[in-house]
Motif scaffolding. Structure first.
Motif, PDB file in Angstrom:
ATOM      1  N   SER A   5     121.597 -48.819 -40.814  1.00  0.00           N
ATOM      2  CA  SER A   5     121.221 -47.894 -41.882  1.00  0.00           C
ATOM      3  C   SER A   5     122.302 -46.839 -42.090  1.00  0.00           C
ATOM      4  O   SER A   5     122.621 -46.475 -43.233  1.00  0.00           O
ATOM      5  CB  SER A   5     119.898 -47.209 -41.555  1.00  0.00           C
ATOM      6  OG  SER A   5     118.875 -48.156 -41.414  1.00  0.00           O
ATOM      7  N   TYR A   9     124.408 -46.212 -45.456  1.00  0.00           N
ATOM      8  CA  TYR A   9     124.484 -44.879 -46.055  1.00  0.00           C
ATOM      9  C   TYR A   9     125.941 -44.471 -46.272  1.00  0.00           C
ATOM     10  O   TYR A   9     126.310 -43.969 -47.353  1.00  0.00           O
ATOM     11  CB  TYR A   9     123.774 -43.876 -45.150  1.00  0.00           C
ATOM     12  CG  TYR A   9     124.048 -42.430 -45.481  1.00  0.00           C
ATOM     13  CD1 TYR A   9     123.489 -41.831 -46.594  1.00  0.00           C
ATOM     14  CD2 TYR A   9     124.881 -41.654 -44.660  1.00  0.00           C
ATOM     15  CE1 TYR A   9     123.744 -40.503 -46.903  1.00  0.00           C
ATOM     16  CE2 TYR A   9     125.143 -40.328 -44.955  1.00  0.00           C
ATOM     17  CZ  TYR A   9     124.574 -39.761 -46.072  1.00  0.00           C
ATOM     18  OH  TYR A   9     124.836 -38.451 -46.368  1.00  0.00           O
ATOM     19  N   GLY A 263     115.540 -41.162 -42.869  1.00  0.00           N
ATOM     20  CA  GLY A 263     115.918 -42.086 -43.939  1.00  0.00           C
ATOM     21  C   GLY A 263     115.594 -41.530 -45.313  1.00  0.00           C
ATOM     22  O   GLY A 263     116.369 -41.682 -46.261  1.00  0.00           O
ATOM     23  N   THR A 264     114.429 -40.865 -45.434  1.00  0.00           N
ATOM     24  CA  THR A 264     114.048 -40.252 -46.713  1.00  0.00           C
ATOM     25  C   THR A 264     115.011 -39.138 -47.095  1.00  0.00           C
ATOM     26  O   THR A 264     115.393 -38.993 -48.267  1.00  0.00           O
ATOM     27  CB  THR A 264     112.612 -39.704 -46.622  1.00  0.00           C
ATOM     28  OG1 THR A 264     111.728 -40.743 -46.194  1.00  0.00           O
ATOM     29  CG2 THR A 264     112.154 -39.170 -47.958  1.00  0.00           C
ATOM     30  N   TYR A 266     118.159 -38.855 -46.206  1.00  0.00           N
ATOM     31  CA  TYR A 266     119.427 -39.460 -46.631  1.00  0.00           C
ATOM     32  C   TYR A 266     119.318 -40.038 -48.048  1.00  0.00           C
ATOM     33  O   TYR A 266     120.274 -39.982 -48.824  1.00  0.00           O
ATOM     34  CB  TYR A 266     119.856 -40.550 -45.648  1.00  0.00           C
ATOM     35  CG  TYR A 266     120.455 -40.009 -44.379  1.00  0.00           C
ATOM     36  CD1 TYR A 266     121.239 -38.875 -44.387  1.00  0.00           C
ATOM     37  CD2 TYR A 266     120.234 -40.651 -43.157  1.00  0.00           C
ATOM     38  CE1 TYR A 266     121.778 -38.375 -43.223  1.00  0.00           C
ATOM     39  CE2 TYR A 266     120.786 -40.165 -41.986  1.00  0.00           C
ATOM     40  CZ  TYR A 266     121.552 -39.010 -42.022  1.00  0.00           C
ATOM     41  OH  TYR A 266     122.102 -38.521 -40.867  1.00  0.00           O
ATOM     42  N   THR A 267     118.160 -40.577 -48.370  1.00  0.00           N
ATOM     43  CA  THR A 267     117.953 -41.088 -49.739  1.00  0.00           C
ATOM     44  C   THR A 267     118.054 -39.953 -50.761  1.00  0.00           C
ATOM     45  O   THR A 267     118.652 -40.114 -51.835  1.00  0.00           O
ATOM     46  CB  THR A 267     116.582 -41.775 -49.848  1.00  0.00           C
ATOM     47  OG1 THR A 267     116.503 -42.824 -48.880  1.00  0.00           O
ATOM     48  CG2 THR A 267     116.379 -42.353 -51.240  1.00  0.00           C
ATOM     49  N   LEU A 270     121.737 -39.013 -51.154  1.00  0.00           N
ATOM     50  CA  LEU A 270     122.418 -40.008 -51.995  1.00  0.00           C
ATOM     51  C   LEU A 270     122.065 -39.822 -53.467  1.00  0.00           C
ATOM     52  O   LEU A 270     122.947 -39.882 -54.337  1.00  0.00           O
ATOM     53  CB  LEU A 270     122.043 -41.419 -51.545  1.00  0.00           C
ATOM     54  CG  LEU A 270     122.690 -41.951 -50.264  1.00  0.00           C
ATOM     55  CD1 LEU A 270     122.045 -43.269 -49.858  1.00  0.00           C
ATOM     56  CD2 LEU A 270     124.186 -42.140 -50.455  1.00  0.00           C
ATOM     57  N   LEU A 271     120.800 -39.574 -53.742  1.00  0.00           N
ATOM     58  CA  LEU A 271     120.363 -39.402 -55.128  1.00  0.00           C
ATOM     59  C   LEU A 271     121.028 -38.187 -55.762  1.00  0.00           C
ATOM     60  O   LEU A 271     121.436 -38.227 -56.937  1.00  0.00           O
ATOM     61  CB  LEU A 271     118.835 -39.249 -55.164  1.00  0.00           C
ATOM     62  CG  LEU A 271     118.179 -39.179 -56.548  1.00  0.00           C
ATOM     63  CD1 LEU A 271     118.438 -40.467 -57.325  1.00  0.00           C
ATOM     64  CD2 LEU A 271     116.679 -38.938 -56.401  1.00  0.00           C
TER      65      LEU A 271
END
Length: 337
Positions: A5, A9, A263-264, A266-267, A270-271
């Motif tokens: 992951s 990323y 993980g959320t 990092y999302t 990224l967004l």
């Protein structure tokens, strides 16, 4: 976070950074070179400012986001300075969007005084003010609103000769109350609300004028409406990309670390970075002048490419003819008794 992951990323961050750099350099070239006298138009000046901020996201903010995840061990002061750079670039984007909204509002509601009011000098002064305010607001944690005390870090350094700086992470130096109450509510949400009101006024006024005006004036108003729709779309994309990350900060502040998984988070990061890569695509698809500038740049690139290719062919043909001439002369020389 699992190793695969983290690799995914990092790869995505690299792709976003490259897209930010290439796309926004193309936007700056299109506006400054491809559109004649574009820098005399305030809207395009502010678009260049926004494109520069998005370019710096790819150059600085994305690499720092990767590094500020515990991968570097630096002093808390340096870690804080690097973290503030990300805040400065975000604030520059917000204020550039606000300047664009104010410019379009003035253009529509003060058409007779607009050229006298919004001069080229005042436009560049507004750009300078946007970046100066961005630095002041983004570097606010340097003046005290942070997660550590310089005195305690100095005493730790003096008490232990073998002191090793802890890994640098964004939230280890940037205070969550600062991110929520100051950065999100005051520096992001307040300008977004102002911009929403301005664009609502713009569209309301345009709708009324389109119903009342004569057919000859409708073409100009429709162009104005199309540009306003495009700029409003840029604003909506900014809000859609950045607000989720700020809402995660709110959850972290009020419910603790367990409220948001790694993980959320990092999302969300990224967004927020994707927004800087998407803006050039919006300009290319929605703003006719930038579309034409992109086409001109592409045609010039093709012409130069064809010229270089043609020059190579000519050089090869000249070299080949010289070689044939040399062989002919050589064979003639051998046949002489």
């Amino acid at each position: 976070m699992a190793d695969w992951s983290w690799v995914a990323y990092t790869v995505l961050e690299v792709l976003i950074a490259v897209s930010c750099c290439l796309g926004n350099v193309l936007v700056v070239c299109a506006v400054c070179v491809g559109i004649r006298d574009s820098l005399r138009e305030p809207t395009f000046c502010f678009l260049v400012s926004l494109a520069v901020a998005d370019f710096l996201v790819g150059v600085a903010a994305v690499p720092l986001a990767v590094l500020l995840d515990g991968w570097v061990s630096v002093t808390p002061d340096l870690c804080l300075l690097l973290s503030c750079v990300v805040l400065v670039l975000t604030q520059a984007s917000v204020l550039s969007l606000l300047a664009i909204a104010v410019d379009r509002y003035l253009r529509l509601h003060t058409p007779l005084r607009y050229k006298a009011l919004v001069t080229q000098r005042r436009t560049w002064m507004a750009v300078s003010v946007c970046w100066t305010l961005s630095c002041l607001l983004g570097f606010t944690p340097l003046f005290g609103w942070r997660n550590y005390s310089p005195l305690s870090s100095d005493s730790t350094n003096t008490s232990s000769s073998s002191f090793i700086s802890p890994p640098c992470t964004f939230l280890s130096v940037i205070s969550l109350p600062f991110m929520v109450y100051f950065n999100f509510l005051a520096c992001v949400m307040a300008p977004l609300l102002v911009m929403t009101l301005l664009y609502s006024g713009i569209f309301w006024s345009l709708q009324g004028r389109l119903k009342e005006c004569c057919p000859q004036a409708q073409a100009s108003l429709l162009r104005e409406k199309r540009l306003a729709c495009s700029l409003a779309l840029v604003l909506i994309l900014f809000a859609g990309c950045w607000i989720p990350l700020h809402l995660m900060n709110c959850l972290l502040l009020f419910q603790g670390p367990q409220a948001v998984t790694r993980g959320t988070l990092y999302t969300g990061i990224l967004l927020s970075h994707v927004n800087s890569a998407v803006n050039p695509v919006v300009y290319a698809c929605r703003i006719p002048k930038i579309q034409q500038a992109y086409s001109q740049i592409w045609r010039r690139f093709n012409v130069r490419l064809n010229c270089c290719h043609g020059d190579k062919k000519v050089r090869r043909s000249i070299t080949g003819s010289r070689a044939n001439h040399t062989e002919t002369c050589g064979s003639g020389g051998k046949s002489t008794p």
